[in-house]
Every structure is written in structure tokens, then in C-alpha cells.
Design an enzyme around this catalytic site. Structure first.
Site, PDB file in Angstrom:
ATOM      1  N   HIS A   9       0.849  -1.215  -0.047  1.00 52.68           N
ATOM      2  CA  HIS A   9       0.015  -0.144  -0.127  1.00 52.68           C
ATOM      3  C   HIS A   9       1.010   1.271   0.026  1.00 52.68           C
ATOM      4  O   HIS A   9       2.189   1.290   0.417  1.00 52.68           O
ATOM      5  CB  HIS A   9      -0.911  -0.173   1.142  1.00 52.68           C
ATOM      6  CG  HIS A   9      -0.201   0.161   2.577  1.00 52.68           C
ATOM      7  ND1 HIS A   9       0.400   1.304   3.121  1.00 52.68           N
ATOM      8  CD2 HIS A   9       0.072  -0.716   3.376  1.00 52.68           C
ATOM      9  CE1 HIS A   9       0.915   0.869   4.141  1.00 52.68           C
ATOM     10  NE2 HIS A   9       0.956  -0.277   4.366  1.00 52.68           N
ATOM     11  N   GLY A  10       0.220   2.513  -0.375  1.00 50.99           N
ATOM     12  CA  GLY A  10       1.038   3.615  -0.593  1.00 50.99           C
ATOM     13  C   GLY A  10       1.351   4.035   1.166  1.00 50.99           C
ATOM     14  O   GLY A  10       0.635   3.484   1.878  1.00 50.99           O
ATOM     15  N   SER A  12       1.019   5.337   4.499  1.00 52.89           N
ATOM     16  CA  SER A  12      -0.035   5.562   5.602  1.00 52.89           C
ATOM     17  C   SER A  12       0.242   6.890   6.257  1.00 52.89           C
ATOM     18  O   SER A  12       1.402   7.211   6.523  1.00 52.89           O
ATOM     19  CB  SER A  12      -0.386   4.384   6.254  1.00 52.89           C
ATOM     20  OG  SER A  12       0.638   4.370   7.468  1.00 52.89           O
ATOM     21  N   GLN A  13      -0.915   7.537   7.070  1.00 52.58           N
ATOM     22  CA  GLN A  13      -0.706   8.597   7.923  1.00 52.58           C
ATOM     23  C   GLN A  13       0.399   8.225   8.854  1.00 52.58           C
ATOM     24  O   GLN A  13       1.295   8.843   9.522  1.00 52.58           O
ATOM     25  CB  GLN A  13      -1.905   8.827   8.440  1.00 52.58           C
ATOM     26  CG  GLN A  13      -1.980  10.136   9.410  1.00 52.58           C
ATOM     27  CD  GLN A  13      -1.354  11.147   8.791  1.00 52.58           C
ATOM     28  OE1 GLN A  13      -1.797  11.377   7.417  1.00 52.58           O
ATOM     29  NE2 GLN A  13      -0.529  12.156   9.327  1.00 52.58           N
ATOM     30  N   ARG A  58      -5.989   0.897   4.143  1.00 49.97           N
ATOM     31  CA  ARG A  58      -4.952   1.621   3.625  1.00 49.97           C
ATOM     32  C   ARG A  58      -4.495   0.777   2.176  1.00 49.97           C
ATOM     33  O   ARG A  58      -4.208   1.327   1.053  1.00 49.97           O
ATOM     34  CB  ARG A  58      -3.567   1.758   4.244  1.00 49.97           C
ATOM     35  CG  ARG A  58      -3.102   0.535   5.144  1.00 49.97           C
ATOM     36  CD  ARG A  58      -2.132   0.691   6.114  1.00 49.97           C
ATOM     37  NE  ARG A  58      -1.516  -0.103   6.835  1.00 49.97           N
ATOM     38  CZ  ARG A  58      -2.041  -0.858   7.955  1.00 49.97           C
ATOM     39  NH1 ARG A  58      -3.131  -0.469   8.391  1.00 49.97           N
ATOM     40  NH2 ARG A  58      -1.303  -1.767   8.722  1.00 49.97           N
ATOM     41  N   GLU A  85      -1.515  -6.591   7.543  1.00 45.72           N
ATOM     42  CA  GLU A  85      -0.322  -6.525   8.165  1.00 45.72           C
ATOM     43  C   GLU A  85      -0.104  -7.486   9.330  1.00 45.72           C
ATOM     44  O   GLU A  85      -0.982  -7.823  10.201  1.00 45.72           O
ATOM     45  CB  GLU A  85       0.048  -5.058   8.458  1.00 45.72           C
ATOM     46  CG  GLU A  85       1.144  -4.769   9.032  1.00 45.72           C
ATOM     47  CD  GLU A  85       2.473  -5.077   8.124  1.00 45.72           C
ATOM     48  OE1 GLU A  85       2.711  -6.045   7.991  1.00 45.72           O
ATOM     49  OE2 GLU A  85       3.082  -3.983   7.717  1.00 45.72           O
ATOM     50  N   SER A  87       0.235  -8.201  13.077  1.00 51.93           N
ATOM     51  CA  SER A  87       0.023  -7.378  14.304  1.00 51.93           C
ATOM     52  C   SER A  87       1.203  -7.076  15.248  1.00 51.93           C
ATOM     53  O   SER A  87       1.865  -7.667  15.476  1.00 51.93           O
ATOM     54  CB  SER A  87      -1.063  -8.125  15.138  1.00 51.93           C
ATOM     55  OG  SER A  87      -1.169  -7.358  16.526  1.00 51.93           O
ATOM     56  N   TYR A  88       1.296  -5.864  15.606  1.00 42.26           N
ATOM     57  CA  TYR A  88       2.296  -5.355  16.617  1.00 42.26           C
ATOM     58  C   TYR A  88       1.837  -5.118  18.042  1.00 42.26           C
ATOM     59  O   TYR A  88       2.559  -4.575  18.807  1.00 42.26           O
ATOM     60  CB  TYR A  88       2.877  -3.835  16.101  1.00 42.26           C
ATOM     61  CG  TYR A  88       3.790  -4.208  15.016  1.00 42.26           C
ATOM     62  CD1 TYR A  88       5.224  -4.378  15.269  1.00 42.26           C
ATOM     63  CD2 TYR A  88       3.609  -3.867  13.506  1.00 42.26           C
ATOM     64  CE1 TYR A  88       6.128  -4.582  14.313  1.00 42.26           C
ATOM     65  CE2 TYR A  88       4.454  -3.912  12.767  1.00 42.26           C
ATOM     66  CZ  TYR A  88       5.586  -4.480  12.998  1.00 42.26           C
ATOM     67  OH  TYR A  88       6.633  -4.442  11.901  1.00 42.26           O
ATOM     68  N   HIS A 155       0.659  -5.549   2.575  1.00 42.02           N
ATOM     69  CA  HIS A 155       1.377  -4.824   3.510  1.00 42.02           C
ATOM     70  C   HIS A 155       2.767  -5.339   3.573  1.00 42.02           C
ATOM     71  O   HIS A 155       3.307  -6.385   3.088  1.00 42.02           O
ATOM     72  CB  HIS A 155       0.785  -5.003   4.896  1.00 42.02           C
ATOM     73  CG  HIS A 155      -0.770  -4.741   4.784  1.00 42.02           C
ATOM     74  ND1 HIS A 155      -1.136  -3.292   5.297  1.00 42.02           N
ATOM     75  CD2 HIS A 155      -1.888  -5.162   4.656  1.00 42.02           C
ATOM     76  CE1 HIS A 155      -2.503  -3.188   5.214  1.00 42.02           C
ATOM     77  NE2 HIS A 155      -2.856  -4.496   4.674  1.00 42.02           N
TER      78      HIS A 155
END
Length: 210
Positions: A9-10, A12-13, A58, A85, A87-88, A155
Site C-alpha cells: 500500500h501507499g 499511510s498516515q 490503506r 499486516e 499485528s504489533y 502490507h
């Protein structure tokens, strides 16, 4: 031969803000939109039959821009959390630099760059691999075996897991692989699903949005 296209994806914020994102549903920035458009330009002349993406906005927003840019808005799109993605866990939403100050840079490096050590409440890359690869084998690979060209927009770590599988990389090798946002990677697969990475698609780095 059939083709598999992978796109992260581009921006992200939270990429922009240097935060751990993981499963948090954060959209792309203006620069991320530009990156998605450039990915669409790179893929415009390619034949793509079906697209897969994650449940996170995203990735879905990036895919939508790519399809608009290529004129393939009627393409079948399959959305599944298996492509999410990594998970953190408890780190999600935290600034990476501030978190390194709190826990120590070495500990953060272990959580981010170890293959099988997960951050608190989160997933390791091995956990992500064990989620992504069965999904790929059961749902994506059958499309490729029907000689359909497939686009996956996902991701950094879900794609890293897939690249590890496709290129038969070791844990040490895949941890060194960086995946740029919005830059398509292309693989050609034979009838036995052996993959060969092709040269980079045309890609023009967008100007930084101030």
C-alpha cells in the site's frame, strides 16, 4: 507462464508519523495516493484477472486507485484478513523513536527484525507467514493455476512472508528485504508454481508532499 503482481500500500498516515501501525485501520496520505497512481501507471498495460487485498483501508484504498488508473474497475476483488499486516500488539499506535527510548533500541530491533519473536500481544514474522501462506496456497494459487494473472495489494510484512515463500528465502535473508510502498513487484510462475522474479515494473518516484 502466469504473472503475480505484489504491491505494498501507499504511504499511510502512521508511516508518515513513524508509528507502529499493524492492524490499526489507518488510511493513506496524499503521497500514498500518488504512489498508488504510479503503481497503476506501471500496471496499466498488464493483463490482470483478479485482485486480492486485506481488510485494512490503506490496502483497499491503494487497490481502488490502482484499478481506477488502469481502467480495470470491474475486476473481481477478494478481501480477506489473512493478508493483513503483522499485528504489533501493544506497540500499535506508538511512535517508534519514543518506544525505542522506553524499551531500548536493541529490544525494539529484536521485536521488529526477529523472525520468530513477537512484540507483546502481537505477531512475529513467522506468525504472519503461518497466516499468509496457507491462504495463498488455498485461495490465490488456484487462480494462478487457472492461468489467471493475480494482483495482491497488501502490507510490508504480509508481502515479506509471501516473498519468502516464493523465493525460498531463509529467515535471515527475508529480514534484510525492504519493500517500497506503491512499487509493483512482478513474478512469473510456471505450471508447477515455480516463481521467477521479473525486473521491476516502470515506476516513477512521486514528489514528496510537504
Amino acid at each position: 507462464m502466469t504473472k503475480l503482481f505484489l504491491v505494498r500500500h501507499g504511504q499511510s498516515q502512521w508511516n508518515l508519523e513513524n508509528r507502529f501501525t499493524g492492524w490499526q485501520d489507518v488510511d493513506i496520505t496524499e503521497l500514498g495516493e500518488q504512489e498508488a497512481k504510479q503503481a497503476g501507471i506501471a500496471l496499466k498495460d498488464e493483463t490482470v484477472d483478479v485482485a486480492f487485498t486485506s481488510k485494512l483501508i490503506r490496502a483497499q484504498h491503494t487497490l481502488k486507485i490502482i484499478l481506477n488508473e488502469t481502467g480495470k474497475t470491474d475486476m473481481p476483488v477478494i478481501i480477506d484478513g489473512a493478508l493483513n499486516e503483522r499485528s504489533y500488539g501493544m506497540l500499535e499506535g506508538l511512535n517508534k523513536a519514543e518506544t525505542a527510548e522506553k524499551y531500548g533500541a536493541e529490544q525494539i530491533h529484536i521485536w521488529r527484525r526477529s523472525f520468530d519473536i513477537a512484540p507483546p500481544g502481537g505477531e512475529s514474522l513467522k506468525d504472519t507467514y503461518d497466516r499468509v501462506i496457507p491462504y495463498f496456497e488455498n485461495f490465490v494459487q488456484p487462480q494462478l493455476q487457472q492461468h489467471k494473472n493475480v494482483l495482491i495489494v497488501a502490507h510490508g510484512n504480509s508481502l515479506r512472508a509471501l516473498i519468502m515463500y516464493l523465493e525460498h528465502l531463509s529467515p535471515e535473508e527475508i529480514l534484510q528485504r525492504e519493500i517500497a510502498t506503491g512499487e509493483p513487484l512482478t513474478y512469473a510462475l510456471d505450471d508447477q508454481m515455480n516463481a521467477v522474479k521479473l525486473g521491476k515494473s516502470l515506476y516513477i518516484q512521486p514528489k514528496t508532499v510537504v
